[in-house]
Design a protein around this motif. Structure first.
Motif, mmCIF file in Angstrom:
data_model
loop_
_atom_site.group_PDB
_atom_site.id
_atom_site.type_symbol
_atom_site.label_atom_id
_atom_site.label_comp_id
_atom_site.label_asym_id
_atom_site.label_seq_id
_atom_site.Cartn_x
_atom_site.Cartn_y
_atom_site.Cartn_z
ATOM 1 N N GLU A 130 -4.991 6.359 14.046
ATOM 2 C CA GLU A 130 -5.137 5.678 12.684
ATOM 3 C C GLU A 130 -3.987 5.679 11.720
ATOM 4 O O GLU A 130 -3.093 6.585 12.168
ATOM 5 C CB GLU A 130 -6.373 6.193 11.744
ATOM 6 N N ILE A 131 -3.481 4.562 11.047
ATOM 7 C CA ILE A 131 -2.217 4.684 10.312
ATOM 8 C C ILE A 131 -2.967 5.493 8.824
ATOM 9 O O ILE A 131 -4.070 4.957 8.241
ATOM 10 C CB ILE A 131 -1.886 3.309 10.129
ATOM 11 N N VAL A 132 -2.098 5.982 8.083
ATOM 12 C CA VAL A 132 -2.330 6.577 6.851
ATOM 13 C C VAL A 132 -1.286 6.097 5.958
ATOM 14 O O VAL A 132 0.085 6.242 6.520
ATOM 15 C CB VAL A 132 -2.376 8.081 6.751
ATOM 16 N N VAL A 133 -1.330 5.610 4.866
ATOM 17 C CA VAL A 133 -0.333 5.075 3.830
ATOM 18 C C VAL A 133 -0.476 5.581 2.361
ATOM 19 O O VAL A 133 -1.439 6.567 2.362
ATOM 20 C CB VAL A 133 -0.705 3.601 3.772
ATOM 21 N N LYS A 134 0.351 5.511 1.648
ATOM 22 C CA LYS A 134 0.173 5.958 0.281
ATOM 23 C C LYS A 134 -1.034 5.608 -0.439
ATOM 24 O O LYS A 134 -1.677 4.424 -0.055
ATOM 25 C CB LYS A 134 1.572 5.562 -0.528
ATOM 26 N N PRO A 135 -1.320 6.230 -1.395
ATOM 27 C CA PRO A 135 -2.485 5.919 -2.175
ATOM 28 C C PRO A 135 -2.581 4.471 -2.639
ATOM 29 O O PRO A 135 -1.391 3.860 -3.224
ATOM 30 C CB PRO A 135 -2.669 6.677 -3.411
ATOM 31 N N ASP A 209 -7.521 13.659 11.846
ATOM 32 C CA ASP A 209 -6.699 13.908 10.441
ATOM 33 C C ASP A 209 -6.830 12.970 9.451
ATOM 34 O O ASP A 209 -6.616 13.468 8.086
ATOM 35 C CB ASP A 209 -5.326 13.994 11.227
ATOM 36 N N ALA A 210 -6.794 11.837 9.530
ATOM 37 C CA ALA A 210 -7.084 10.782 8.505
ATOM 38 C C ALA A 210 -8.246 10.985 7.605
ATOM 39 O O ALA A 210 -8.207 10.902 6.471
ATOM 40 C CB ALA A 210 -6.986 9.322 9.056
ATOM 41 N N LYS A 211 -9.059 11.601 8.250
ATOM 42 C CA LYS A 211 -10.546 11.663 7.761
ATOM 43 C C LYS A 211 -10.276 12.777 6.672
ATOM 44 O O LYS A 211 -11.043 12.787 5.706
ATOM 45 C CB LYS A 211 -11.577 11.975 8.639
ATOM 46 N N THR A 212 -9.516 13.670 6.702
ATOM 47 C CA THR A 212 -9.104 14.768 5.735
ATOM 48 C C THR A 212 -8.398 14.574 4.553
ATOM 49 O O THR A 212 -8.221 15.220 3.541
ATOM 50 C CB THR A 212 -8.472 15.999 6.462
ATOM 51 N N VAL A 213 -7.891 13.203 4.603
ATOM 52 C CA VAL A 213 -6.903 12.790 3.372
ATOM 53 C C VAL A 213 -7.774 12.140 2.245
ATOM 54 O O VAL A 213 -8.632 11.449 2.580
ATOM 55 C CB VAL A 213 -6.101 11.705 3.861
ATOM 56 N N THR A 214 -7.585 12.691 1.153
ATOM 57 C CA THR A 214 -8.345 12.277 -0.143
ATOM 58 C C THR A 214 -7.878 11.177 -0.806
ATOM 59 O O THR A 214 -6.553 10.714 -0.392
ATOM 60 C CB THR A 214 -8.370 13.335 -1.292
ATOM 61 N N SER A 216 -6.463 10.674 -3.330
ATOM 62 C CA SER A 216 -5.400 10.575 -4.302
ATOM 63 C C SER A 216 -4.371 10.935 -3.328
ATOM 64 O O SER A 216 -3.052 11.044 -4.008
ATOM 65 C CB SER A 216 -5.725 11.883 -5.304
ATOM 66 N N GLN A 217 -4.537 11.315 -2.170
ATOM 67 C CA GLN A 217 -3.400 11.788 -1.018
ATOM 68 C C GLN A 217 -2.832 10.502 -0.354
ATOM 69 O O GLN A 217 -1.793 10.424 0.064
ATOM 70 C CB GLN A 217 -3.911 12.672 -0.075
ATOM 71 N N GLY A 218 -3.807 9.441 -0.063
ATOM 72 C CA GLY A 218 -3.426 8.317 0.765
ATOM 73 C C GLY A 218 -4.635 7.510 1.031
ATOM 74 O O GLY A 218 -5.813 7.716 0.643
ATOM 75 N N ALA A 219 -4.559 6.504 1.915
ATOM 76 C CA ALA A 219 -5.534 5.636 2.430
ATOM 77 C C ALA A 219 -5.516 5.494 3.916
ATOM 78 O O ALA A 219 -4.372 5.620 4.505
ATOM 79 C CB ALA A 219 -5.506 4.237 1.766
ATOM 80 N N ALA A 220 -6.435 5.452 4.609
ATOM 81 C CA ALA A 220 -6.608 5.091 6.105
ATOM 82 C C ALA A 220 -6.614 3.682 6.569
ATOM 83 O O ALA A 220 -7.487 2.972 5.861
ATOM 84 C CB ALA A 220 -7.618 5.931 6.709
ATOM 85 N N VAL A 221 -5.883 3.254 7.618
ATOM 86 C CA VAL A 221 -5.698 1.728 7.817
ATOM 87 C C VAL A 221 -5.973 1.863 9.445
ATOM 88 O O VAL A 221 -5.564 2.235 10.313
ATOM 89 C CB VAL A 221 -4.389 1.201 7.879
ATOM 90 N N PRO A 222 -7.419 1.244 9.778
ATOM 91 C CA PRO A 222 -7.569 1.444 11.365
ATOM 92 C C PRO A 222 -6.807 0.414 12.161
ATOM 93 O O PRO A 222 -5.884 -0.272 11.680
ATOM 94 C CB PRO A 222 -9.024 0.629 11.053
ATOM 95 N N ILE A 223 -6.607 0.949 13.595
ATOM 96 C CA ILE A 223 -5.744 0.333 14.493
ATOM 97 C C ILE A 223 -6.770 -0.305 15.445
ATOM 98 O O ILE A 223 -7.957 0.029 15.973
ATOM 99 C CB ILE A 223 -5.050 1.307 15.085
ATOM 100 N N PRO A 224 -6.592 -1.608 15.852
ATOM 101 C CA PRO A 224 -7.386 -2.473 16.525
ATOM 102 C C PRO A 224 -7.574 -1.885 17.912
ATOM 103 O O PRO A 224 -6.565 -1.186 18.436
ATOM 104 C CB PRO A 224 -6.858 -3.929 16.639
ATOM 105 N N VAL A 229 -4.735 3.924 21.731
ATOM 106 C CA VAL A 229 -4.494 4.797 22.878
ATOM 107 C C VAL A 229 -5.430 6.074 22.490
ATOM 108 O O VAL A 229 -5.490 6.899 21.631
ATOM 109 C CB VAL A 229 -2.948 5.201 22.873
ATOM 110 N N ILE A 230 -6.344 6.335 23.579
ATOM 111 C CA ILE A 230 -7.252 7.492 23.254
ATOM 112 C C ILE A 230 -6.861 8.703 23.949
ATOM 113 O O ILE A 230 -6.161 8.871 24.971
ATOM 114 C CB ILE A 230 -8.636 6.937 24.220
ATOM 115 N N ALA A 231 -6.805 9.700 23.060
ATOM 116 C CA ALA A 231 -6.244 11.093 23.388
ATOM 117 C C ALA A 231 -7.508 11.856 23.960
ATOM 118 O O ALA A 231 -8.729 11.792 23.559
ATOM 119 C CB ALA A 231 -5.780 11.848 22.073
#
Length: 272
Positions: A130-135, A209-214, A216-224, A229-231
């Motif tokens: 997943e992509i994580v960006v600034k708040p 890891d993206a789920k741990t972001v509040t 105020s810390q950032g925002a998650a952007v899903p990847i199609p 790529v599955i780990a």
């Protein structure tokens, strides 16, 4: 001729019988108590082990370690978290570890190939990117392609599972980021921190890891799904461990209902 009274011998017989029964019951009780104590003493787990695990497992394994220790009072689970590739190198160079939990099949295969694994590895979870960006997502990043808008993109080191997965996902999306635009973290936690506490505009990390972001810390952007790529996460006992019983109990805990419930709540996918 006088005959002796018949009542006294019968009373004596009855008394003897009562004493015999009491002694038998006491012996039985003592035997049962001894057996119970022995079973309690020998049947429980004890000791301590060190689990080297992928950094993305930090929260889940820490929680599972506490619950495992509560369930088995005589045990202690120590953790060494980091990049799976780095942990493999540590183990191969003689670092103390009893169990290894990797974030990719490749890193587990590397440890197996070097003869450092006892038995067969077990797949216990999977993960997505997943992509994580600034708040507030100021650059309007909604896809891997949009990462070209960012001045700095944080990725894991190429030899770390999260880095290899991100590189593959970008290739699938036909996105090329100049080296000058990319910063590489030692593991997924360091990479995520580049966005939440550093100067990177975006990062490619695991969903968990993206789920741990509040907010105020950032925002998650899903990847199609087409670019995902599955780990695959695997766990195994390290060869040479001094407490195989405790190793196997921990592995069973992670792969069993308790472990799977905690992993699922954190956002991990089931092993199959």
């Amino acid at each position: 001729m006088e005959h002796p009274p018949v009542g006294r011998p019968r009373a004596a017989v009855r008394l003897a019988a009562v004493v015999a029964v009491a002694l038998a019951l006491a012996a039985c009780s003592s035997s049962t108590s001894s057996t119970s104590t022995s079973a309690t003493t020998t049947g429980g787990l004890s000791g301590s082990i060190t689990v080297s695990a992928a950094a993305s497992l930090t929260e889940t394994f820490t929680a599972l370690g506490k619950s495992f220790e509560q369930a088995h009072g005589g045990t202690t689970i120590h953790f060494n978290f980091g990049s799976s590739a780095a942990l493999v190198t540590q183990i191969q160079q003689g670092s103390s570890a009893d169990v290894f939990a990797s974030a990719s099949s490749k890193t587990m295969d590397d440890l197996v190939s070097s003869g450092n694994v006892q038995g067969q590895p077990t797949v216990f979870a999977k993960n997505k990117l997943e992509i994580v960006v600034k708040p507030g997502n100021p650059l309007g990043i909604t896809s891997l392609t949009d990462l070209t808008k960012a001045k700095t993109v944080a990725l894991c080191a190429s030899d770390a599972p999260c880095g290899a997965a991100a590189d593959k996902a970008l290739a699938q999306a036909k996105v090329t980021l100049p080296a000058s635009q990319v910063t590489r973290g030692a593991d997924v936690k360091a990479t995520l921190a580049e966005v939440t506490t550093g100067d990177a505009d975006a990062a490619v990390v695991y969903v968990t890891d993206a789920k741990t972001v509040t907010s105020s810390q950032g925002a998650a952007v899903p990847i199609p799904a087409a670019q995902q790529v599955i780990a695959t996460y695997e766990i195994a006992e390290v060869k040479g461990s001094k407490d195989s019983e405790l190793d196997q109990a921990w592995i069973a805990y992670v792969t069993g209902p308790e472990g799977q419930a905690v992993l699922a709540k954190a956002g991990f996918l089931p092993p199959s």
